[in-house]
Design a protein around this motif. Structure first.
Motif, PDB file in Angstrom:
ATOM      1  N   ALA A 246      44.733  -2.904  48.869  1.00 18.70           N
ATOM      2  CA  ALA A 246      44.939  -1.974  47.750  1.00 18.70           C
ATOM      3  C   ALA A 246      44.794  -2.685  46.416  1.00 18.70           C
ATOM      4  O   ALA A 246      44.199  -2.150  45.481  1.00 18.70           O
ATOM      5  CB  ALA A 246      46.322  -1.326  47.854  1.00 18.70           C
ATOM      6  N   LYS A 247      45.304  -3.890  46.310  1.00 15.93           N
ATOM      7  CA  LYS A 247      45.183  -4.662  45.068  1.00 15.93           C
ATOM      8  C   LYS A 247      43.738  -5.118  44.846  1.00 15.93           C
ATOM      9  O   LYS A 247      43.278  -5.220  43.720  1.00 15.93           O
ATOM     10  CB  LYS A 247      46.115  -5.875  45.077  1.00 15.93           C
ATOM     11  CG  LYS A 247      47.570  -5.520  45.015  1.00 15.93           C
ATOM     12  CD  LYS A 247      47.917  -4.973  43.654  1.00 15.93           C
ATOM     13  CE  LYS A 247      49.397  -4.678  43.574  1.00 15.93           C
ATOM     14  NZ  LYS A 247      49.767  -4.037  42.334  1.00 15.93           N
ATOM     15  N   LEU A 248      43.036  -5.388  45.927  1.00  9.94           N
ATOM     16  CA  LEU A 248      41.636  -5.777  45.825  1.00  9.94           C
ATOM     17  C   LEU A 248      40.810  -4.624  45.240  1.00  9.94           C
ATOM     18  O   LEU A 248      39.935  -4.834  44.395  1.00  9.94           O
ATOM     19  CB  LEU A 248      41.102  -6.193  47.194  1.00  9.94           C
ATOM     20  CG  LEU A 248      39.784  -6.937  47.236  1.00  9.94           C
ATOM     21  CD1 LEU A 248      39.835  -8.199  46.384  1.00  9.94           C
ATOM     22  CD2 LEU A 248      39.415  -7.288  48.663  1.00  9.94           C
ATOM     23  N   GLN A 249      41.121  -3.401  45.655  1.00 14.47           N
ATOM     24  CA  GLN A 249      40.437  -2.237  45.090  1.00 14.47           C
ATOM     25  C   GLN A 249      40.727  -2.122  43.595  1.00 14.47           C
ATOM     26  O   GLN A 249      39.825  -1.822  42.806  1.00 14.47           O
ATOM     27  CB  GLN A 249      40.878  -0.959  45.802  1.00 14.47           C
ATOM     28  CG  GLN A 249      40.302  -0.817  47.184  1.00 14.47           C
ATOM     29  CD  GLN A 249      40.807   0.442  47.867  1.00 14.47           C
ATOM     30  OE1 GLN A 249      41.999   0.750  47.840  1.00 14.47           O
ATOM     31  NE2 GLN A 249      39.888   1.172  48.478  1.00 14.47           N
ATOM     32  N   ASP A 250      41.979  -2.366  43.192  1.00 13.51           N
ATOM     33  CA  ASP A 250      42.329  -2.345  41.770  1.00 13.51           C
ATOM     34  C   ASP A 250      41.546  -3.406  41.001  1.00 13.51           C
ATOM     35  O   ASP A 250      41.081  -3.167  39.886  1.00 13.51           O
ATOM     36  CB  ASP A 250      43.830  -2.600  41.562  1.00 13.51           C
ATOM     37  CG  ASP A 250      44.686  -1.425  41.983  1.00 13.51           C
ATOM     38  OD1 ASP A 250      44.161  -0.301  42.113  1.00 13.51           O
ATOM     39  OD2 ASP A 250      45.901  -1.640  42.182  1.00 13.51           O
ATOM     40  N   PHE A 251      41.414  -4.573  41.609  1.00  9.77           N
ATOM     41  CA  PHE A 251      40.687  -5.682  41.005  1.00  9.77           C
ATOM     42  C   PHE A 251      39.237  -5.278  40.718  1.00  9.77           C
ATOM     43  O   PHE A 251      38.736  -5.446  39.594  1.00  9.77           O
ATOM     44  CB  PHE A 251      40.758  -6.880  41.948  1.00  9.77           C
ATOM     45  CG  PHE A 251      40.107  -8.132  41.452  1.00  9.77           C
ATOM     46  CD1 PHE A 251      40.455  -8.691  40.236  1.00  9.77           C
ATOM     47  CD2 PHE A 251      39.171  -8.779  42.229  1.00  9.77           C
ATOM     48  CE1 PHE A 251      39.870  -9.871  39.797  1.00  9.77           C
ATOM     49  CE2 PHE A 251      38.586  -9.962  41.807  1.00  9.77           C
ATOM     50  CZ  PHE A 251      38.935 -10.503  40.590  1.00  9.77           C
ATOM     51  N   TYR A 252      38.561  -4.699  41.697  1.00  7.83           N
ATOM     52  CA  TYR A 252      37.172  -4.260  41.514  1.00  7.83           C
ATOM     53  C   TYR A 252      37.077  -3.115  40.499  1.00  7.83           C
ATOM     54  O   TYR A 252      36.173  -3.078  39.669  1.00  7.83           O
ATOM     55  CB  TYR A 252      36.556  -3.826  42.847  1.00  7.83           C
ATOM     56  CG  TYR A 252      36.311  -4.973  43.789  1.00  7.83           C
ATOM     57  CD1 TYR A 252      35.516  -6.049  43.419  1.00  7.83           C
ATOM     58  CD2 TYR A 252      36.882  -4.998  45.052  1.00  7.83           C
ATOM     59  CE1 TYR A 252      35.285  -7.114  44.281  1.00  7.83           C
ATOM     60  CE2 TYR A 252      36.664  -6.061  45.924  1.00  7.83           C
ATOM     61  CZ  TYR A 252      35.867  -7.111  45.524  1.00  7.83           C
ATOM     62  OH  TYR A 252      35.650  -8.164  46.372  1.00  7.83           O
ATOM     63  N   ARG A 253      38.028  -2.207  40.562  1.00  9.20           N
ATOM     64  CA  ARG A 253      38.050  -1.084  39.624  1.00  9.20           C
ATOM     65  C   ARG A 253      38.214  -1.582  38.192  1.00  9.20           C
ATOM     66  O   ARG A 253      37.528  -1.126  37.272  1.00  9.20           O
ATOM     67  CB  ARG A 253      39.177  -0.108  39.979  1.00  9.20           C
ATOM     68  CG  ARG A 253      39.215   1.143  39.104  1.00  9.20           C
ATOM     69  CD  ARG A 253      40.363   2.078  39.485  1.00  9.20           C
ATOM     70  NE  ARG A 253      41.663   1.444  39.431  1.00  9.20           N
ATOM     71  CZ  ARG A 253      42.353   1.205  38.307  1.00  9.20           C
ATOM     72  NH1 ARG A 253      41.867   1.559  37.147  1.00  9.20           N
ATOM     73  NH2 ARG A 253      43.532   0.630  38.348  1.00  9.20           N
ATOM     74  N   LEU A 254      39.097  -2.554  37.995  1.00  6.74           N
ATOM     75  CA  LEU A 254      39.302  -3.099  36.654  1.00  6.74           C
ATOM     76  C   LEU A 254      38.050  -3.807  36.138  1.00  6.74           C
ATOM     77  O   LEU A 254      37.712  -3.702  34.956  1.00  6.74           O
ATOM     78  CB  LEU A 254      40.491  -4.064  36.646  1.00  6.74           C
ATOM     79  CG  LEU A 254      41.847  -3.396  36.655  1.00  6.74           C
ATOM     80  CD1 LEU A 254      42.935  -4.405  37.009  1.00  6.74           C
ATOM     81  CD2 LEU A 254      42.132  -2.749  35.316  1.00  6.74           C
ATOM     82  N   GLY A 255      37.377  -4.530  37.014  1.00  3.84           N
ATOM     83  CA  GLY A 255      36.122  -5.170  36.608  1.00  3.84           C
ATOM     84  C   GLY A 255      35.116  -4.150  36.115  1.00  3.84           C
ATOM     85  O   GLY A 255      34.460  -4.347  35.083  1.00  3.84           O
ATOM     86  N   THR A 256      35.026  -3.046  36.826  1.00  3.10           N
ATOM     87  CA  THR A 256      34.108  -1.971  36.422  1.00  3.10           C
ATOM     88  C   THR A 256      34.574  -1.327  35.122  1.00  3.10           C
ATOM     89  O   THR A 256      33.759  -1.049  34.232  1.00  3.10           O
ATOM     90  CB  THR A 256      33.993  -0.919  37.538  1.00  3.10           C
ATOM     91  OG1 THR A 256      33.513  -1.568  38.719  1.00  3.10           O
ATOM     92  CG2 THR A 256      33.051   0.201  37.150  1.00  3.10           C
ATOM     93  N   ARG A 257      35.870  -1.091  34.984  1.00  2.00           N
ATOM     94  CA  ARG A 257      36.398  -0.504  33.740  1.00  2.00           C
ATOM     95  C   ARG A 257      36.062  -1.384  32.538  1.00  2.00           C
ATOM     96  O   ARG A 257      35.683  -0.884  31.474  1.00  2.00           O
ATOM     97  CB  ARG A 257      37.910  -0.303  33.818  1.00  2.00           C
ATOM     98  CG  ARG A 257      38.337   0.940  34.562  1.00  2.00           C
ATOM     99  CD  ARG A 257      39.858   1.039  34.620  1.00  2.00           C
ATOM    100  NE  ARG A 257      40.463   0.942  33.305  1.00  2.00           N
ATOM    101  CZ  ARG A 257      40.967   1.980  32.626  1.00  2.00           C
ATOM    102  NH1 ARG A 257      40.944   3.175  33.161  1.00  2.00           N
ATOM    103  NH2 ARG A 257      41.504   1.803  31.458  1.00  2.00           N
TER     104      ARG A 257
END
Length: 123
Positions: free
Chosen positions: A50-61
């Protein structure tokens, strides 16, 4: 144009400029928060899914917050992807300094732009 309509026009222009400055400040704060959270997750060993998904999402943001013609955009992308590709703790911490530096450069420049715009709120 009479004095009342000139004053009204000036007031409308100033109100619009103040609103734009507020929006720029909100953008800077959002970008800074995303950059900080991305960095925090980037140096965390063994992220759960779940945190890994947040990490990728933040990179995209972060990428989406930026203008691709910004002079620091390519450097920021390199730093983001260095974090994303880091496997070992050493690689994660190795990516940290360059990432923080480019983020500071971008945020400082944008803060200076905001200060300039606010200082020169005229028609």
């Amino acid at each position: 144009m009479d004095l009342n309509s000139a004053t009204a026009k000036l007031q409308t222009s100033l109100t619009a400029n103040v609103k734009l400055a507020e929006m720029r400040q909100a953008w800077i704060i959002s970008l800074r928060d995303d950059m900080a959270t991305f960095q925090s997750l980037g140096v965390t060993p063994g992220l759960e899914h779940a945190k890994l998904q947040d990490f990728y999402r933040l990179g995209t943001r972060i990428e989406l917050h930026m203008n691709p013609t910004d002079p620091e955009y390519e450097n920021l992308q390199r730093c983001l992807y260095a974090f994303l590709e880091a496997q070992s703790l050493e690689e994660k911490f190795g990516a940290n300094a360059a990432y923080v530096k480019v983020c500071q450069t971008i945020l400082k420049r944008e803060w200076d732009v905001l200060k300039y715009e606010v200082k020169h709120l005229t028609v």
